[in-house]
Design a protein around this motif. Structure first.
Motif, PDB file in Angstrom:
ATOM      1  N   SER A 115       0.897  -1.164   0.043  1.00  0.00           N
ATOM      2  CA  SER A 115       0.077  -0.138  -0.303  1.00  0.00           C
ATOM      3  C   SER A 115       0.963   0.960  -0.181  1.00  0.00           C
ATOM      4  CB  SER A 115      -0.785  -0.139   1.639  1.00  0.00           C
ATOM      5  OG  SER A 115      -0.567   1.339   1.776  1.00  0.00           O
ATOM      6  N   ARG A 116       0.337   2.432  -0.415  1.00  0.00           N
ATOM      7  CA  ARG A 116       1.276   4.027  -1.455  1.00  0.00           C
ATOM      8  C   ARG A 116       0.949   4.742  -0.139  1.00  0.00           C
ATOM      9  NH1 ARG A 116      -0.528   8.113  -1.908  1.00  0.00           N
ATOM     10  NH2 ARG A 116      -2.514   7.206  -2.365  1.00  0.00           N
ATOM     11  N   LEU A 117      -0.024   4.668   1.097  1.00  0.00           N
ATOM     12  CA  LEU A 117      -0.658   4.948   2.045  1.00  0.00           C
ATOM     13  C   LEU A 117       0.729   4.403   3.248  1.00  0.00           C
ATOM     14  CD1 LEU A 117      -4.469   4.779   1.889  1.00  0.00           C
ATOM     15  CD2 LEU A 117      -2.756   7.025   1.549  1.00  0.00           C
TER      16      LEU A 117
ATOM     17  N   HIS B 223      -9.119  -3.019   3.204  1.00  0.00           N
ATOM     18  CA  HIS B 223      -8.599  -4.155   3.415  1.00  0.00           C
ATOM     19  C   HIS B 223      -8.869  -4.957   2.520  1.00  0.00           C
ATOM     20  CE1 HIS B 223      -8.197  -3.135   7.869  1.00  0.00           C
ATOM     21  NE2 HIS B 223      -6.852  -4.348   7.847  1.00  0.00           N
ATOM     22  N   CYS B 224      -8.436  -6.007   2.235  1.00  0.00           N
ATOM     23  CA  CYS B 224      -8.374  -6.500   0.748  1.00  0.00           C
ATOM     24  C   CYS B 224      -9.619  -7.297   0.813  1.00  0.00           C
ATOM     25  CB  CYS B 224      -6.945  -7.032  -0.208  1.00  0.00           C
ATOM     26  SG  CYS B 224      -7.743  -8.419  -1.581  1.00  0.00           S
ATOM     27  N   GLN B 225     -10.361  -7.054  -0.193  1.00  0.00           N
ATOM     28  CA  GLN B 225     -11.723  -8.046   0.154  1.00  0.00           C
ATOM     29  C   GLN B 225     -11.559  -9.457  -0.049  1.00  0.00           C
ATOM     30  OE1 GLN B 225     -14.476  -6.793  -2.411  1.00  0.00           O
ATOM     31  NE2 GLN B 225     -13.202  -7.081  -4.269  1.00  0.00           N
ATOM     32  N   ILE B 226     -10.597  -9.763  -0.650  1.00  0.00           N
ATOM     33  CA  ILE B 226     -10.100 -11.320  -0.317  1.00  0.00           C
ATOM     34  C   ILE B 226      -9.453 -12.338   0.348  1.00  0.00           C
ATOM     35  CG2 ILE B 226      -8.847 -12.740  -2.432  1.00  0.00           C
ATOM     36  CD1 ILE B 226      -9.776 -11.302  -4.629  1.00  0.00           C
ATOM     37  N   CYS B 227      -7.732 -11.265   0.819  1.00  0.00           N
ATOM     38  CA  CYS B 227      -6.877 -12.116   1.497  1.00  0.00           C
ATOM     39  C   CYS B 227      -7.063 -10.911   2.874  1.00  0.00           C
ATOM     40  CB  CYS B 227      -5.722 -11.784   0.736  1.00  0.00           C
ATOM     41  SG  CYS B 227      -4.611 -10.036   0.304  1.00  0.00           S
ATOM     42  N   HIS B 228      -8.002  -9.967   2.897  1.00  0.00           N
ATOM     43  CA  HIS B 228      -7.443  -9.223   4.081  1.00  0.00           C
ATOM     44  C   HIS B 228      -6.632  -8.692   4.299  1.00  0.00           C
ATOM     45  CE1 HIS B 228     -12.130 -10.621   4.527  1.00  0.00           C
ATOM     46  NE2 HIS B 228     -11.342 -11.893   4.546  1.00  0.00           N
ATOM     47  N   ASN B 229      -6.388  -8.699   3.970  1.00  0.00           N
ATOM     48  CA  ASN B 229      -4.322  -7.336   3.625  1.00  0.00           C
ATOM     49  C   ASN B 229      -4.207  -6.095   3.407  1.00  0.00           C
ATOM     50  OD1 ASN B 229      -1.405  -7.137   4.471  1.00  0.00           O
ATOM     51  ND2 ASN B 229      -1.221  -7.778   2.764  1.00  0.00           N
TER      52      ASN B 229
ATOM     53  N   ASP C 114      -9.832  -1.927  -3.512  1.00  0.00           N
ATOM     54  CA  ASP C 114     -10.013  -3.164  -2.583  1.00  0.00           C
ATOM     55  C   ASP C 114     -10.312  -4.402  -3.246  1.00  0.00           C
ATOM     56  OD1 ASP C 114     -12.422  -1.352  -1.972  1.00  0.00           O
ATOM     57  OD2 ASP C 114     -13.870  -1.681  -3.679  1.00  0.00           O
ATOM     58  N   THR C 115      -9.494  -4.399  -4.160  1.00  0.00           N
ATOM     59  CA  THR C 115      -9.358  -6.210  -4.036  1.00  0.00           C
ATOM     60  C   THR C 115      -7.195  -6.022  -4.694  1.00  0.00           C
ATOM     61  OG1 THR C 115     -10.767  -6.810  -5.483  1.00  0.00           O
ATOM     62  CG2 THR C 115      -8.694  -8.421  -5.701  1.00  0.00           C
ATOM     63  N   CYS C 116      -6.597  -6.210  -2.912  1.00  0.00           N
ATOM     64  CA  CYS C 116      -4.985  -5.715  -3.331  1.00  0.00           C
ATOM     65  C   CYS C 116      -4.043  -6.553  -4.490  1.00  0.00           C
ATOM     66  CB  CYS C 116      -4.258  -6.489  -1.934  1.00  0.00           C
ATOM     67  SG  CYS C 116      -4.105  -8.328  -2.411  1.00  0.00           S
ATOM     68  N   ASN C 117      -2.793  -5.894  -4.981  1.00  0.00           N
ATOM     69  CA  ASN C 117      -1.845  -5.757  -6.379  1.00  0.00           C
ATOM     70  C   ASN C 117      -1.912  -7.745  -5.929  1.00  0.00           C
ATOM     71  OD1 ASN C 117      -0.225  -5.256  -4.230  1.00  0.00           O
ATOM     72  ND2 ASN C 117       0.014  -3.805  -5.045  1.00  0.00           N
TER      73      ASN C 117
ATOM     74  N   GLN D 181       9.619 -16.488  -3.285  1.00  0.00           N
ATOM     75  CA  GLN D 181       9.521 -18.677  -3.933  1.00  0.00           C
ATOM     76  C   GLN D 181       8.154 -18.735  -3.326  1.00  0.00           C
ATOM     77  OE1 GLN D 181      12.321 -20.784  -3.877  1.00  0.00           O
ATOM     78  NE2 GLN D 181      13.166 -18.669  -4.212  1.00  0.00           N
ATOM     79  N   PHE D 182       6.991 -18.021  -3.280  1.00  0.00           N
ATOM     80  CA  PHE D 182       6.049 -18.172  -3.596  1.00  0.00           C
ATOM     81  C   PHE D 182       4.868 -17.361  -4.404  1.00  0.00           C
ATOM     82  CE2 PHE D 182       1.515 -17.168  -0.955  1.00  0.00           C
ATOM     83  CZ  PHE D 182       0.615 -19.393  -1.278  1.00  0.00           C
ATOM     84  N   SER D 183       4.112 -18.130  -5.096  1.00  0.00           N
ATOM     85  CA  SER D 183       3.462 -17.496  -6.315  1.00  0.00           C
ATOM     86  C   SER D 183       1.963 -17.484  -5.891  1.00  0.00           C
ATOM     87  CB  SER D 183       4.128 -17.459  -7.777  1.00  0.00           C
ATOM     88  OG  SER D 183       3.697 -19.405  -7.472  1.00  0.00           O
ATOM     89  N   GLY D 184       1.410 -18.113  -5.288  1.00  0.00           N
ATOM     90  CA  GLY D 184       0.463 -18.361  -4.929  1.00  0.00           C
ATOM     91  C   GLY D 184      -0.088 -16.382  -4.305  1.00  0.00           C
ATOM     92  N   LEU D 185      -1.779 -16.535  -3.301  1.00  0.00           N
ATOM     93  CA  LEU D 185      -2.124 -16.101  -2.713  1.00  0.00           C
ATOM     94  C   LEU D 185      -1.787 -15.850  -1.006  1.00  0.00           C
ATOM     95  CD1 LEU D 185      -5.372 -15.312  -4.773  1.00  0.00           C
ATOM     96  CD2 LEU D 185      -3.098 -14.253  -4.885  1.00  0.00           C
TER      97      LEU D 185
END
Lengths: 208, 208
Positions: free
Chosen positions: A8-10, B60-66, B71-74, B103-107
């Motif tokens: 996040s840029r923020l 917070h990303c609606q999928i992973c909550h990061n 709304d959906t993180c990068n 080393q991890f390319s999943g979500l």
């Protein structure tokens, strides 16, 4: 190790800003920012605004140059203090430390630093001329030089002493000696040497 | 010792606010505030506003909550990542640490904490139900439990494992073993024991 891949840029902006503070690394900055994220919005607004307000509205007392909310600080404007004694200190922290002892009832003069050629700070960067003017204006009878006992502090003390010695004012400095509670065997040689050379009449110490 | 006799209410407010941060005492708070006082007004405004903006606008990303600006993180919206692998972590710092390994390319799925009865944090305070729903929705083929190897981390791992084991999903966890660069005689007994028990085919480690 945490690298710069912020999601996040923020978040990144806030971490960058915190990491500019002295002694705050990027890892600590992230920890502090994540802490703030868990606080109420109103709390964080209070925090942010308190800093902005401080920086925008703070003043320096026109007499002693200490940090103040008003044009004349509450020490300088206190009628119970003695304006004929002026204690010269480096900064506000020293004012607070001396106030805390409750042993001084005069006023202060805050230099805003000490002479330090290494850091490019010369006499003209400090409130030394205003001190001379203050003494010349007549009220001051004693100037107490209370700077750090370092090379820079001693240099600054001596510079001010040379400027003041022609004027009709008593110049004193902090007593140097063994700290209260110190064991003699652990006191450094120079301090112990000065303590013996400037030894005090025992009876005069009984009432302190 | 510096006591609470501040010569300015603005200064006192700012120090109080800084001193609320974890690991920042009153003395450090005063040092940081005095540092800010020496900065340009625009710099301090940038600092204050970056914190307020972060707190007010963060999502917070609606999928992973990061933590995310959108709304959906990068990570979740990146078409090159593999949505069938989901790594369960405690917080954003762990996401950044794992991303850093490349080393991890999943979500990810960010729980927002771990089960800790001592701190009053139970399963319902965490993003565990949303993880179960996410797995039930079908795309996820493997869940990698990547929580701290502490009692609380193991408890949380086991709680999630129990919830997931009925579902058609592979559940894995981070390999535990001797750190790269460790000398064996200094490795702790439990870690070394697990390393021997879960020993790897030597050839499989040659390409890593």
């Amino acid at each position: 190790m945490i690298t710069e891949k912020f999601p996040s840029r923020l978040l990144e902006n806030a971490v960058n800003e915190f990491a500019k503070l002295p002694g705050i690394g990027r890892k600590t900055a992230l920890r502090l920012v994540l802490h703030l994220l868990k606080q109420e919005k109103s709390e964080v607004e209070l925090f942010g605004h308190s800093l902005i307000q401080l920086r925008n509205e703070i003043k320096h007392c026109q007499i002693c140059h200490n940090i103040s909310d008003v044009d004349t600080c509450n020490i300088c404007s206190n009628p119970n203090r003695h304006p004929e004694e002026v204690c010269v200190v480096e900064n506000i922290k020293d004012v607070m430390a001396i106030e805390n002892t409750q042993q001084f009832s005069g006023l202060y003069h805050v230099l805003g630093g000490i002479i330090s050629p290494m850091d490019g700070i010369g006499p003209s960067d400090l409130e030394i001329n205003s001190l001379i003017e203050r003494v010349k204006s007549g009220t001051v009878k004693e100037v107490v030089l209370a700077l750090s006992t370092t090379m820079e502090g001693d240099t600054t003390n001596f510079f001010i002493y040379k400027k003041l010695k022609e004027l009709d004012v008593k110049i004193s400095t902090l007593a140097r000696g063994v700290s209260i509670g110190d064991e003699l065997e652990y006191a450094d040689e120079i301090t112990l040497g000065r303590s013996i050379k400037n030894r005090l009449d025992f009876e005069s110490t009984l009432s302190q």
